[in-house]
Design a protein around this motif. Structure first.
Motif, PDB file in Angstrom:
ATOM      1  N   VAL A 286       0.851  -1.185   0.000  1.00  0.00           N
ATOM      2  CA  VAL A 286       0.000   0.000   0.000  1.00  0.00           C
ATOM      3  C   VAL A 286       0.887   1.235   0.000  1.00  0.00           C
ATOM      4  CG1 VAL A 286      -1.709   1.303   1.328  1.00  0.00           C
ATOM      5  CG2 VAL A 286      -1.839  -1.193   1.233  1.00  0.00           C
ATOM      6  N   LEU A 287       0.587   2.168  -0.910  1.00  0.00           N
ATOM      7  CA  LEU A 287       1.339   3.421  -0.968  1.00  0.00           C
ATOM      8  C   LEU A 287       0.603   4.552  -0.272  1.00  0.00           C
ATOM      9  CD1 LEU A 287       2.889   3.795  -4.536  1.00  0.00           C
ATOM     10  CD2 LEU A 287       4.041   3.366  -2.393  1.00  0.00           C
ATOM     11  N   THR A 288      -0.667   4.771  -0.656  1.00  0.00           N
ATOM     12  CA  THR A 288      -1.422   5.879  -0.072  1.00  0.00           C
ATOM     13  C   THR A 288      -2.822   5.429   0.300  1.00  0.00           C
ATOM     14  OG1 THR A 288      -2.198   6.630  -2.241  1.00  0.00           O
ATOM     15  CG2 THR A 288      -0.180   7.636  -1.412  1.00  0.00           C
ATOM     16  N   LEU A 289      -3.376   6.156   1.272  1.00  0.00           N
ATOM     17  CA  LEU A 289      -4.745   5.939   1.720  1.00  0.00           C
ATOM     18  C   LEU A 289      -5.530   7.230   1.538  1.00  0.00           C
ATOM     19  CD1 LEU A 289      -3.936   4.163   5.118  1.00  0.00           C
ATOM     20  CD2 LEU A 289      -4.581   3.061   2.976  1.00  0.00           C
ATOM     21  N   ASN A 290      -6.839   7.098   1.344  1.00  0.00           N
ATOM     22  CA  ASN A 290      -7.665   8.307   1.254  1.00  0.00           C
ATOM     23  C   ASN A 290      -8.083   8.740   2.667  1.00  0.00           C
ATOM     24  OD1 ASN A 290      -9.804   6.644   1.982  1.00  0.00           O
ATOM     25  ND2 ASN A 290     -10.751   6.665  -0.046  1.00  0.00           N
ATOM     26  N   THR A 291      -8.915   9.757   2.772  1.00  0.00           N
ATOM     27  CA  THR A 291      -9.318  10.280   4.089  1.00  0.00           C
ATOM     28  C   THR A 291     -10.153   9.288   4.881  1.00  0.00           C
ATOM     29  OG1 THR A 291     -11.223  11.339   3.070  1.00  0.00           O
ATOM     30  CG2 THR A 291      -9.229  12.683   3.352  1.00  0.00           C
ATOM     31  N   ASN A 292     -10.769   8.326   4.209  1.00  0.00           N
ATOM     32  CA  ASN A 292     -11.562   7.296   4.889  1.00  0.00           C
ATOM     33  C   ASN A 292     -10.720   6.089   5.281  1.00  0.00           C
ATOM     34  OD1 ASN A 292     -13.871   8.859   4.498  1.00  0.00           O
ATOM     35  ND2 ASN A 292     -14.295   7.894   2.516  1.00  0.00           N
ATOM     36  N   GLY A 293      -9.441   6.127   5.000  1.00  0.00           N
ATOM     37  CA  GLY A 293      -8.565   5.016   5.342  1.00  0.00           C
ATOM     38  C   GLY A 293      -8.585   3.892   4.323  1.00  0.00           C
ATOM     39  N   ARG A 294      -9.110   4.158   3.147  1.00  0.00           N
ATOM     40  CA  ARG A 294      -9.151   3.148   2.090  1.00  0.00           C
ATOM     41  C   ARG A 294      -7.949   3.347   1.154  1.00  0.00           C
ATOM     42  NH1 ARG A 294     -15.519   3.388   0.953  1.00  0.00           N
ATOM     43  NH2 ARG A 294     -16.126   2.262   2.834  1.00  0.00           N
ATOM     44  N   VAL A 295      -7.527   2.265   0.572  1.00  0.00           N
ATOM     45  CA  VAL A 295      -6.347   2.283  -0.295  1.00  0.00           C
ATOM     46  C   VAL A 295      -6.623   3.093  -1.551  1.00  0.00           C
ATOM     47  CG1 VAL A 295      -4.783   0.857  -1.656  1.00  0.00           C
ATOM     48  CG2 VAL A 295      -5.586   0.047   0.556  1.00  0.00           C
TER      49      VAL A 295
END
Length: 179
Positions: free
Chosen positions: A88-97
């Motif tokens: 995993v590189l980045t997550l969105n504000t909801n914690g999703r990939v």
């Protein structure tokens, strides 16, 4: 009106001719078959290895023969490690990939029939970044598979370049054994 069309066509042909001349002047040339320093090689891949099948096809296209027994080969490629990984590189504000990094790691070495190392253990690591969207799961799985296939082709080309570059090591070794 007719003269303008002729001038336009002439300028288009002139532009295409100029582009062709520029391409030849820049040193660009298509990648041809690899110039391998051996006539036979044994590949230490599993029988169902996709990398092994593609590498075998490319080696045979370059004029060398892939043999089934290591004793019959001038070179022996040993696969030390071959793995794929996804991080995993980045997550969105909801914690999703949002993004993954795809990795293919491959380590190999090449020896001659006497066991002398021609290419010491060499690691190749390939990395691709893929965005992820849970609403397009099937499309992203297909894209991931496509990226892994692209990495596999890149890996095979890098292995071939390293095999071709070992020409000087094999030539030196043959000269020493002949004297």
């Amino acid at each position: 009106m007719h003269a303008q069309v002729q001038i336009k066509r002439f300028s288009q042909w002139l532009l295409m001719a100029l582009a062709a001349v520029m391409l030849t002047a820049c040193g660009f040339h298509m990648r041809g078959a690899a110039d391998l320093p051996f006539k036979t090689i044994y590949l230490g891949f599993a029988p169902n290895s996709a990398v092994g099948v593609e590498l075998k096809r490319n080696i045979e296209a370059s004029g060398a023969k892939v043999v089934a027994d290591a004793k019959d080969a001038e070179a022996n490629l040993k696969v030390l490690a071959d793995s794929r990984d996804r991080q995993v590189l980045t997550l969105n504000t909801n914690g999703r990939v949002r993004e993954y990094a795809l990795f293919q790691r491959f380590t190999f070495s090449v020896t001659d029939p006497k066991g002398v190392v021609v290419i010491p253990p060499t690691a190749i690591t390939l990395r691709r970044v893929i965005t992820y969207d849970e609403n397009q799961e099937l499309a992203k799985q297909a894209e991931e598979a496509l990226l892994y296939r692209d990495m596999q082709s890149d890996l095979v080309q890098q292995i071939l370049r390293r095999l071709a570059a070992s020409k000087s090591a094999i030539s030196t070794e043959k000269a020493q054994s002949d004297s």
